[in-house]
Enzyme design. Sequence first.
Site, short mmCIF file in Angstrom:
data_model
loop_
_atom_site.label_atom_id
_atom_site.label_comp_id
_atom_site.label_asym_id
_atom_site.label_seq_id
_atom_site.Cartn_x
_atom_site.Cartn_y
_atom_site.Cartn_z
N LYS A 9 0.85 -1.20 0.00
CA LYS A 9 0.00 0.00 0.00
C LYS A 9 0.88 1.24 0.00
O LYS A 9 2.02 1.20 0.48
CB LYS A 9 -0.85 0.02 1.28
CG LYS A 9 -2.01 -0.95 1.29
CD LYS A 9 -2.84 -0.80 2.56
CE LYS A 9 -3.99 -1.78 2.59
NZ LYS A 9 -5.00 -1.55 1.53
N ARG A 57 -10.49 -11.35 1.52
CA ARG A 57 -11.32 -12.41 0.92
C ARG A 57 -10.59 -13.74 0.93
O ARG A 57 -11.21 -14.79 0.99
CB ARG A 57 -11.74 -11.98 -0.51
CG ARG A 57 -10.59 -11.75 -1.44
CD ARG A 57 -10.98 -10.92 -2.66
NE ARG A 57 -11.04 -9.49 -2.37
CZ ARG A 57 -11.32 -8.56 -3.27
NH1 ARG A 57 -11.59 -8.90 -4.52
NH2 ARG A 57 -11.35 -7.28 -2.94
N1 BES Z 1 -8.29 -3.68 4.26
C1 BES Z 1 -8.37 -3.26 2.91
C2 BES Z 1 -9.63 -2.46 2.63
C3 BES Z 1 -9.66 -1.05 3.16
C4 BES Z 1 -8.93 -0.06 2.54
C5 BES Z 1 -10.49 -0.73 4.20
C6 BES Z 1 -8.99 1.24 3.01
C7 BES Z 1 -10.55 0.57 4.66
C8 BES Z 1 -9.83 1.55 4.07
C9 BES Z 1 -8.37 -4.47 1.97
O1 BES Z 1 -7.62 -5.53 2.38
C10 BES Z 1 -7.82 -3.99 0.69
O2 BES Z 1 -6.68 -3.63 0.66
N2 BES Z 1 -8.63 -4.00 -0.36
C11 BES Z 1 -8.23 -3.55 -1.64
C12 BES Z 1 -8.77 -4.50 -2.67
C13 BES Z 1 -8.24 -4.25 -4.06
C14 BES Z 1 -6.78 -4.61 -4.12
C15 BES Z 1 -9.04 -5.07 -5.03
C16 BES Z 1 -8.76 -2.13 -1.84
O3 BES Z 1 -9.88 -1.86 -1.42
O4 BES Z 1 -8.03 -1.31 -2.37
MN MN Z 2 -5.59 -5.35 1.79
#
Ligand code: BES
Ligand code: MN
Length: 495
Positions: free
Chosen positions: A279, A353
């Site tokens: 990230k 997931r």
């Molecule tokens: N934990 C995150 C989702 C999230 C992001 C919650 C920001 C709250 C604030 C999750 O694991 C994630 O990183 N999801 C990705 C999925 C994508 C790579 C398809 C996302 O939402 O960017």
């Molecule tokens: Mn994630």
Amino acid sequence: MEISIKSGSPEKQRGACVVVGIFDQRKLSLAAEQIDKAAKGYLTDILRRGDMDGKQGASLILHNVPGIASERVLLIGLGKEREFRDKPYFDAIRAALKALADIGVGEASLYLAEVPVKKRDLSWNIEQAALLANEAVYRFDQMKSKPEDNKKQLGKLTLALQNRADVAQAEAAAARGQAIAGGVKMAKDLGNLPGNVCTPTYLAEQAKTMAKEFGLGIEVMEQAEIEKLGMGSFLSVAKGSDEPPRFIVLTHKGADKKQKPVVLVGKGITFDSGGISLKPGAEMDEMKYDMCGAAAVLGAMRAAAELKLPLNVTGLIATCENMPSGRANKPGDVVTSMSGQTIEILNTDAEGRLILCDALTYAEKLDPACVVDIATLTGACVIALGHVATGLLSNHDTLARELLHAGEAASDRCWQMPLWDEYQDLLKSNFADMANIGGRAGGTITAACFLSRFTEKYDWAHLDIAGTAWKSGKEKGGTGRPVGLLVHFLSKRAE
Ligand code: BES
Ligand code: MN
Ligand code: ZN
């Protein structure tokens, strides 16, 4: 915070403070009228002079009011009586709690919870007042070397009613409010704890302590047992971290053995760095909250036990870290889930997931009445619904409706999104049974579509709490959502 219900007239309440409401244009609430009568027009006098008009947000503290047993009378503006809905009610209770905190009284009698709120009943008023009182005194200072404020805090709040006939109903509502508040506090604390403290091991230890205290069954599985279950997808995420994973099973046996359990499943990523699909740095600290689904399951199980709900409930938590390392998942890796279905990991940041799918397959073995998973799953959900509503997706309309109603009744709302077949195509993979991402469009829906491939054998709903589990910015902190929604859902099922 101690909450009690009491019936009796406001002028006779002894103690540090009685709180009564004034509507816009100086209209007295029932309790204010009684104070005024006992004080021979003292309130109307003050209002006429213009010191307080009853507008929303207004407050006035009075000392030594003649004919009144309490040391102080606190007037709270309620705004227009015709518009006294949820929000003005919350604002009024919050204003009262703020004023009481500013004065520094330890105890008070509140005559605001008996004021009728549009489209709500007394139970709702009482429950919400109990929740707001607990919220007002919540502090998270476990990580500070010394507590920040040592002002005397409100420790005991009496929710006062004029009508004795309402006491039993109000006491039941207060008990539910207190049980939810206990679950909310647990969820907030776990969320707020830093990732170096709240590890999968810590989460499992906390679950054990709570289970023992509240009489829940608990089983904690470690690496070897998780391997034996064949949770290859879950373990592929865990293997990137030096912290070992845990799989937690909590049971509340409130009903006959033969009754199928309601199963709650929580995402417990104690820190989500994104893994090899790292990230960006900004606000990455907030990914310590990526275990808030797990925390909500613990909070709801705690409340179900405390309320002795006549219902069988099982809580499942898959917990690990998502870290980059030489052993971490790489984009393009293919893993085999517990269900036997293979998954091509195109983005290691879509890890939620990957751990949930195996927990959902495990749920099948429990012959569930229904399964509800709770997860901080997608950033896309924050874009779609903001920080107000939790996302809801389901393969069963009746179950979805139950959750919508529970959210409404708990003032912890969710909003449904579609789970149509058309979206499923986005998960096609050239190399495995499915990919773990579906692209940017409809991110919350494709994430739920992925999960739906593991929930075909039972009624299932998914709550995406990415936007509602915590607040960012100056007020950064866990919210404890959706513990309230879940407790209402379970309570209704227990009826
Ligand atoms: N934990 C995150 C989702 C999230 C992001 C919650 C920001 C709250 C604030 C999750 O694991 C994630 O990183 N999801 C990705 C999925 C994508 C790579 C398809 C996302 O939402 O960017
Ligand atoms: Mn994630
Ligand atoms: Zn995540």
